[in-house]
Design a protein around this motif. Structure first.
Motif, PDB file in Angstrom:
ATOM      1  N   MET A 103      27.938  39.459  23.990  1.00  0.00           N
ATOM      2  CA  MET A 103      28.690  40.630  24.411  1.00  0.00           C
ATOM      3  C   MET A 103      28.693  40.767  25.921  1.00  0.00           C
ATOM      4  N   GLN A 104      27.606  40.381  26.584  1.00  0.00           N
ATOM      5  CA  GLN A 104      27.575  40.445  28.038  1.00  0.00           C
ATOM      6  C   GLN A 104      28.616  39.509  28.641  1.00  0.00           C
TER       7      GLN A 104
ATOM      8  N   GLU B 102      26.864  45.849  19.109  1.00  0.00           N
ATOM      9  CA  GLU B 102      27.825  44.956  19.750  1.00  0.00           C
ATOM     10  C   GLU B 102      29.052  44.713  18.882  1.00  0.00           C
TER      11      GLU B 102
ATOM     12  N   LEU C  85      37.308  45.774  22.086  1.00  0.00           N
ATOM     13  CA  LEU C  85      37.924  44.719  22.904  1.00  0.00           C
ATOM     14  C   LEU C  85      39.022  44.007  22.116  1.00  0.00           C
TER      15      LEU C  85
ATOM     16  N   THR D 136      23.697  40.262  21.898  1.00  0.00           N
ATOM     17  CA  THR D 136      23.633  40.842  23.252  1.00  0.00           C
ATOM     18  C   THR D 136      24.126  39.879  24.322  1.00  0.00           C
TER      19      THR D 136
ATOM     20  N   ARG E  24      32.017  41.163  28.074  1.00  0.00           N
ATOM     21  CA  ARG E  24      32.219  42.277  29.009  1.00  0.00           C
ATOM     22  C   ARG E  24      32.610  41.753  30.387  1.00  0.00           C
ATOM     23  N   ASP E  25      31.923  40.731  30.821  1.00  0.00           N
ATOM     24  CA  ASP E  25      32.226  40.137  32.132  1.00  0.00           C
ATOM     25  C   ASP E  25      33.645  39.562  32.144  1.00  0.00           C
TER      26      ASP E  25
ATOM     27  N   LEU F 234      34.401  44.294  32.833  1.00  0.00           N
ATOM     28  CA  LEU F 234      33.382  45.354  32.753  1.00  0.00           C
ATOM     29  C   LEU F 234      32.114  44.799  33.392  1.00  0.00           C
ATOM     30  N   ARG F 235      32.077  44.808  34.730  1.00  0.00           N
ATOM     31  CA  ARG F 235      31.082  44.049  35.484  1.00  0.00           C
ATOM     32  C   ARG F 235      30.221  44.913  36.388  1.00  0.00           C
TER      33      ARG F 235
ATOM     34  N   GLU G 209      31.439  47.472  19.750  1.00  0.00           N
ATOM     35  CA  GLU G 209      32.010  47.280  21.088  1.00  0.00           C
ATOM     36  C   GLU G 209      33.061  46.178  21.066  1.00  0.00           C
ATOM     37  N   LEU G 210      32.767  45.086  20.367  1.00  0.00           N
ATOM     38  CA  LEU G 210      33.745  44.003  20.279  1.00  0.00           C
ATOM     39  C   LEU G 210      34.991  44.458  19.530  1.00  0.00           C
TER      40      LEU G 210
END
Length: 445
Positions: free
Chosen positions: A328-329, A89, A96, A325, A332-333, A337-338, A92-93
């Motif tokens: 990060m969800q 994560e 972003l 986790t 993403r939302d 990224l949904r 991934e962040l």
């Protein structure tokens, strides 16, 4: 009461030395036992790739540094202890945040600017030999911090800029994707500079650093430790001649390990003309007394690398489940990224959010080209209040907090009202802001 989150990382680029121990490991482990603190300690192996292209060295350094922390008393069951690369994560962040980070701000990062300056001095192209990893280093560091909403990050003064950049990126993300009636996504971190922790000098008097090859390994065998201490640079004053403690690398290292009484005694010995050989022997004995039991623990740990691997993987797995986790969800939302099965309501939700945002006043914080920190109170696109510049984001944040507490005092000189805006307009907007905050809290309960 919620705990203060403190996050510390150490780059896996070499063997831990006494400077790491005195400046980072020892104070961090002591701080981890403070009530009301939630501590995060990680091995920054992704960061090491910016400088190191030797896989075996990165792996060995990761093992040695993990063993050093554990040998010095870090309890992996009472803190979060993990390896950076075990938390996907974070990567991934990083992307972003890359999408909201200003390139102009990254251009001003100290490490990148120093590399450009060296190239110019040598008549090279500005970016010769500079990797994108070096340029993007501050974004990865920001992801390390923001993913876990750390409140404080212990750093040296040369790293304060990176914390300020993490604040900028987090604030920009909050501004773009946050909702006025709910919590912001990221806590804006503060640099925690330990003024009482001195930078340990190395064998040649410069800062102890792998870059200068002047280090004393933390767990060097006794014979090697004694030999290295014997090589510490001193002046030519003979036994019997008074010696200065000021600027003495030997004295500074001794002071970092000694009690106040021992330090005072050594200071007097300098004044009385102690010989350098005797002073180095005292330094060896003092360091070895503290390090020797830790060395035994370290050697036992380093002999079982599979056990250390299990500790790191367990720490990462628990941390991902508890924090990384789910956080990060939500992120993403926030950026879209949904799950596409909910796409039918997307237009309605977006319209509702836009309408709510237009009706509820918001504070917008930013850093201007002059390097100062500002904020605005906005109602839709209308500027109700514009602040003067503040020296730090914390000062600006404290001023915002004061304004939120009550009605506007128009006699203050650190802000100005927008065009055709009165104090009554601002006070009404502040009342609406407080009401929205209370409504948001009620919805959560």
């Amino acid at each position: 009461m919620s705990k203060t989150r403190v996050l510390t990382g150490i780059t896996t680029s070499g063997t831990p030395h006494l400077g790491n121990y005195v400046g980072a490991i020892r104070p961090a482990i002591a701080a981890s036992r403070t009530p009301g603190v939630e501590s995060f300690y990680f091995l920054a192996d992704y960061h090491s790739l910016v400088k190191i292209s030797e896989p075996a060295r990165v792996q060995r350094s990761t093992l040695e540094i993990a063993a050093a922390w554990l040998a010095c008393g870090l309890d992996p069951q009472s803190v979060w202890f993990y390896r950076q690369s075990d938390i996907p994560e974070i990567s991934e962040l990083t992307w972003l945040l890359t999408c909201v980070a200003g390139k102009g701000l990254l251009n001003r990062a100290h490490a990148y600017k120093a590399s450009v300056d060296r190239n110019r001095a040598e008549g090279e192209d500005d970016d010769a030999g500079i990797s994108a990893g070096l340029f993007m280093y501050p974004v990865l560091m920001a992801a390390d911090i923001l993913l876990f909403n750390a409140h404080k990050v212990p750093v040296g003064r040369d790293q304060v800029q990176h914390i300020e950049m993490a604040r900028d990126f987090g604030q920009r993300f909050n501004h773009l994707y946050g909702q006025p009636s709910s919590r912001e996504f990221f806590t804006l971190p503060e640099a925690a500079i330990e003024e009482q922790v001195a930078t340990l000098p190395g064998l040649d008097g410069r800062k102890m650093s792998k870059s200068y090859d002047n280090t004393i390994p933390m767990f060097a065998p006794r014979a090697e430790l004694k030999k290295l201490i014997a090589g510490i640079l001193t002046d030519s004053r003979a036994p019997g001649e008074a010696k200065d403690t000021e600027g003495s690398a030997l004295f500074q290292i001794y002071q970092a390990f000694a009690t106040l009484e021992e330090t005072a005694a050594m200071r007097q010995a300098y004044a009385d003309g102690i010989g350098w050989g005797d002073a180095k022997q005292k330094l060896f004995e003092r360091i070895d007394a503290e390090v020797s039991p830790l060395r035994e623990q370290y050697e036992a740990l380093i002999a079982k690398p599979a056990d250390i691997e299990a500790i790191l993987r367990d720490g990462a797995q628990r941390l991902r489940t508890a924090h990384a986790t789910p956080s990060m969800q939500a992120l993403r939302d926030a950026v879209g990224l949904r799950d596409l099965s909910n796409a039918g309501d997307a237009g309605t939700q977006a319209s509702a959010k836009k309408a709510d945002t237009a009706l509820v006043p918001t504070f917008k914080q930013y850093r201007d080209a002059d390097g100062k920190f500002y904020f605005k109170l906005m109602l839709g696109e209308r500027v109700l209040l514009q602040s003067a510049g503040f020296a730090s984001p914390r000062d600006a944040g404290e001023r915002i907090a004061a304004i939120k507490q009550g009605t506007l005092d128009s006699d203050q000189l650190d802000f100005s009202l927008g065009d055709d805006v009165s104090s009554d307009d601002v006070n009404a907007a502040l009342a609406a802001f407080v009401a929205a905050q209370l409504e948001g809290e009620a919805d959560k309960s």
